[in-house]
Scaffold this motif. Structure first.
Motif, mmCIF file in Angstrom:
data_model
loop_
_atom_site.group_PDB
_atom_site.id
_atom_site.type_symbol
_atom_site.label_atom_id
_atom_site.label_comp_id
_atom_site.label_asym_id
_atom_site.label_seq_id
_atom_site.Cartn_x
_atom_site.Cartn_y
_atom_site.Cartn_z
ATOM 1 N N LYS A 98 49.664 11.922 -20.675
ATOM 2 C CA LYS A 98 48.507 12.468 -21.378
ATOM 3 C C LYS A 98 47.936 13.691 -20.668
ATOM 4 N N THR A 99 47.960 13.667 -19.338
ATOM 5 C CA THR A 99 47.490 14.800 -18.552
ATOM 6 C C THR A 99 48.527 15.141 -17.488
ATOM 7 N N ILE A 100 48.572 16.417 -17.125
ATOM 8 C CA ILE A 100 49.439 16.868 -16.037
ATOM 9 C C ILE A 100 48.526 17.323 -14.904
ATOM 10 N N PRO A 101 48.405 16.511 -13.837
ATOM 11 C CA PRO A 101 47.474 16.834 -12.749
ATOM 12 C C PRO A 101 47.954 18.018 -11.909
ATOM 13 N N ALA A 102 47.111 18.419 -10.996
ATOM 14 C CA ALA A 102 47.453 19.503 -10.076
ATOM 15 C C ALA A 102 48.626 19.103 -9.192
ATOM 16 N N ASP A 103 49.477 20.066 -8.893
ATOM 17 C CA ASP A 103 50.611 19.889 -7.971
ATOM 18 C C ASP A 103 51.588 18.815 -8.425
ATOM 19 N N SER A 104 51.706 18.610 -9.728
ATOM 20 C CA SER A 104 52.636 17.588 -10.235
ATOM 21 C C SER A 104 54.082 17.922 -9.927
ATOM 22 N N PHE A 105 54.396 19.204 -9.766
ATOM 23 C CA PHE A 105 55.785 19.623 -9.543
ATOM 24 C C PHE A 105 55.927 20.417 -8.246
ATOM 25 N N ARG A 106 55.035 20.187 -7.334
ATOM 26 C CA ARG A 106 55.009 21.005 -6.112
ATOM 27 C C ARG A 106 56.291 20.882 -5.309
ATOM 28 N N GLU A 107 56.929 19.714 -5.349
ATOM 29 C CA GLU A 107 58.163 19.508 -4.587
ATOM 30 C C GLU A 107 59.402 19.990 -5.333
ATOM 31 N N TYR A 108 59.236 20.321 -6.609
ATOM 32 C CA TYR A 108 60.378 20.769 -7.406
ATOM 33 C C TYR A 108 60.473 22.295 -7.354
ATOM 34 N N THR A 109 60.681 22.821 -6.196
ATOM 35 C CA THR A 109 60.702 24.278 -6.019
ATOM 36 C C THR A 109 61.968 24.934 -6.564
ATOM 37 N N ASN A 110 63.024 24.144 -6.808
ATOM 38 C CA ASN A 110 64.284 24.704 -7.303
ATOM 39 C C ASN A 110 64.473 24.536 -8.804
ATOM 40 N N VAL A 111 63.522 23.894 -9.457
ATOM 41 C CA VAL A 111 63.675 23.645 -10.889
ATOM 42 C C VAL A 111 63.626 24.965 -11.654
ATOM 43 N N ALA A 112 64.660 25.206 -12.452
ATOM 44 C CA ALA A 112 64.721 26.405 -13.290
ATOM 45 C C ALA A 112 64.364 26.094 -14.730
ATOM 46 N N GLU A 113 64.533 24.844 -15.144
ATOM 47 C CA GLU A 113 64.231 24.446 -16.520
ATOM 48 C C GLU A 113 63.464 23.135 -16.515
ATOM 49 N N LEU A 114 62.283 23.150 -17.164
ATOM 50 C CA LEU A 114 61.428 21.964 -17.228
ATOM 51 C C LEU A 114 61.153 21.630 -18.685
ATOM 52 N N ASP A 115 61.502 20.399 -19.074
ATOM 53 C CA ASP A 115 61.342 19.954 -20.452
ATOM 54 C C ASP A 115 60.260 18.881 -20.519
ATOM 55 N N LEU A 116 59.121 19.233 -21.144
ATOM 56 C CA LEU A 116 58.004 18.298 -21.319
ATOM 57 C C LEU A 116 57.675 18.135 -22.804
ATOM 58 N N THR A 117 58.687 18.173 -23.648
ATOM 59 C CA THR A 117 58.460 18.090 -25.086
ATOM 60 C C THR A 117 58.106 16.668 -25.508
ATOM 61 N N TYR A 118 57.178 16.592 -26.474
ATOM 62 C CA TYR A 118 56.785 15.333 -27.096
ATOM 63 C C TYR A 118 56.390 14.264 -26.071
ATOM 64 N N CYS A 119 55.469 14.636 -25.216
ATOM 65 C CA CYS A 119 54.956 13.701 -24.207
ATOM 66 C C CYS A 119 53.494 13.325 -24.466
ATOM 67 N N GLY A 120 52.918 13.793 -25.565
ATOM 68 C CA GLY A 120 51.532 13.478 -25.858
ATOM 69 C C GLY A 120 50.542 14.135 -24.919
ATOM 70 N N ILE A 121 50.925 15.248 -24.302
ATOM 71 C CA ILE A 121 50.078 15.919 -23.312
ATOM 72 C C ILE A 121 48.863 16.543 -23.997
ATOM 73 N N GLN A 122 47.675 16.230 -23.467
ATOM 74 C CA GLN A 122 46.426 16.761 -23.997
ATOM 75 C C GLN A 122 45.773 17.769 -23.062
ATOM 76 N N LYS A 123 46.066 17.656 -21.774
ATOM 77 C CA LYS A 123 45.409 18.532 -20.795
ATOM 78 C C LYS A 123 46.365 18.828 -19.651
ATOM 79 N N ILE A 124 46.356 20.077 -19.211
ATOM 80 C CA ILE A 124 47.173 20.504 -18.075
ATOM 81 C C ILE A 124 46.264 21.177 -17.064
ATOM 82 N N HIS A 125 46.328 20.715 -15.828
ATOM 83 C CA HIS A 125 45.490 21.291 -14.771
ATOM 84 C C HIS A 125 45.949 22.707 -14.458
#
Length: 359
Positions: A98-125
């Motif tokens: 529902k929410t994506i908090p701060a630093d949710s992907f801080r350790e994923y420094t090599n990620v080139a493609e991020l898929d967050l489709t259809y997750c019901g996200i309402q708020k992103i920090h």
């Protein structure tokens, strides 16, 4: 020489296929992790490694080492799990963040493609994507986002594709400082306006999707975008366009941009132009500052303005007041007549009694 190059590229694809299937990686949370190579075309879009048709057209192909973490539809509801720090493709679609908090992907420094489709996200920090210095493709399609905080994309200097279709945006999210953004999709939202400087910093933007929103006027920022990228592709159909003088600029620059889907550009207002293709309307009919623009048309062809409707309501109220007054006067007169008749009867009876006593 070209034939030899074709053979080498075809052979590399065969090797890629065998290597892709040979290196599964143990994964937690029921996810699927894999280590393989992927073939990319010259536009940066992923292509099937087993498909060598790109070689036939002479397009340049590049191989990228991919470490994929596929956690789609795993009923994840809380924080983003850290599975492999060297992940380059992170697939998290169809979960319940529902929410994506701060630093949710801080350790994923090599990620080139991020898929967050259809997750019901309402708020992103604002700092949700902080540390993702390698990300180039971000998909937020199919969520419940209404807005994004300013600066949410800060630090994503390599991001070139951003997908935000099927959300609830009413205004364009802040794009600064996405200087390398080339693809932006906001189809199936609720966008009503696009600011004049919306794409000022996105100098490389060449593919824009605004299909099926609530746009009524063609923004000047989009016109400048087309002038800057003549070969760009813009999809803006199925919006309730108001065909007035503000569309003149668009009609002038449109012939130089045949890739834009003009066939779906139809007028919603004014009602004398409703349903007509903008490109078939004479410029003399694209007027501004027209008073009493029709708001509603009835089936018999007569149009009613807002002022007419208000006048009708006021007239009806006055008529009701007059009728009420008339009814009230009639009732009062009837009561008064009955009272007078009663007084006469009582007087006659009194006279008769007096005469009787005299006898």
């Amino acid at each position: 020489m070209k034939f030899q190059l074709f053979i080498l590229l075809t052979a590399s694809v065969v090797l890629v296929t065998s290597r892709e299937a040979s290196k599964p990686i143990p994964c937690d949370y029921g996810c699927r992790c894999a280590d393989y190579f992927w073939v990319y075309d010259d536009e940066g879009e992923s292509d099937d490694p087993t498909n060598s048709s790109k070689c036939d057209t002479g397009s340049s192909l590049s191989q990228f080492h991919i470490i994929e973490v596929d956690c789609r539809s795993r009923n994840m509801k809380d924080d983003i799990p850290l599975l492999l720090k060297n992940t380059t493709r992170l697939m998290l679609a169809h979960n319940s963040f529902k929410t994506i908090p701060a630093d949710s992907f801080r350790e994923y420094t090599n990620v080139a493609e991020l898929d967050l489709t259809y997750c019901g996200i309402q708020k992103i920090h604002v700092n949700a994507f902080r540390g993702m210095r390698s990300i180039s493709v971000l998909s937020l399609t199919g969520n419940e986002l209404v807005s994004l905080p300013d600066g949410v994309f800060t630090g994503l200097t390599r991001l070139f594709a951003l997908y935000m279709d099927y959300n609830h945006f009413t205004k364009l999210p802040p794009l600064k400082p996405l200087e390398h953004l080339s693809t932006l999709r906001l189809n199936e939202n609720r966008l009503e306006t696009v600011s004049a400087d919306a794409f000022a910093d996105s100098v490389r933007l060449s593919r824009l999707g605004l299909y099926n929103n609530k746009l009524t006027t063609f923004p000047s920022s989009m016109a400048r975008l087309l002038e800057r990228n003549p070969s760009g592709l813009v999809t803006i159909g199925n919006n309730p366009w108001t065909c007035d003088c503000r569309m003149l600029e668009l009609k002038k620059i449109w012939p130089d941009h045949p890739r834009v889907l003009f066939d779906s550009f139809y007028c919603a207002t004014p009602y004398d132009l409703e349903g007509q293709n903008l490109w078939h309307i004479d410029e003399s009919k694209l007027l501004c500052n027209v008073t009493n623009m029709p708001q509603k048309k009835e089936q018999n062809g007569h149009s009613f303005t807002t002022a007419t409707m208000v006048g009708a309501v006021i007239g009806a109220a006055v008529l009701v007041a007059i009728l009420t007054s008339v009814v009230w006067l009639i009732i009062c007169r009837v009561k008064s007549k009955n009272r007078y008749s009663g007084d006469v009867i009582n007087h006659n009876s009194f006279v008769q009694l007096e005469n009787k006593d005299d006898v």
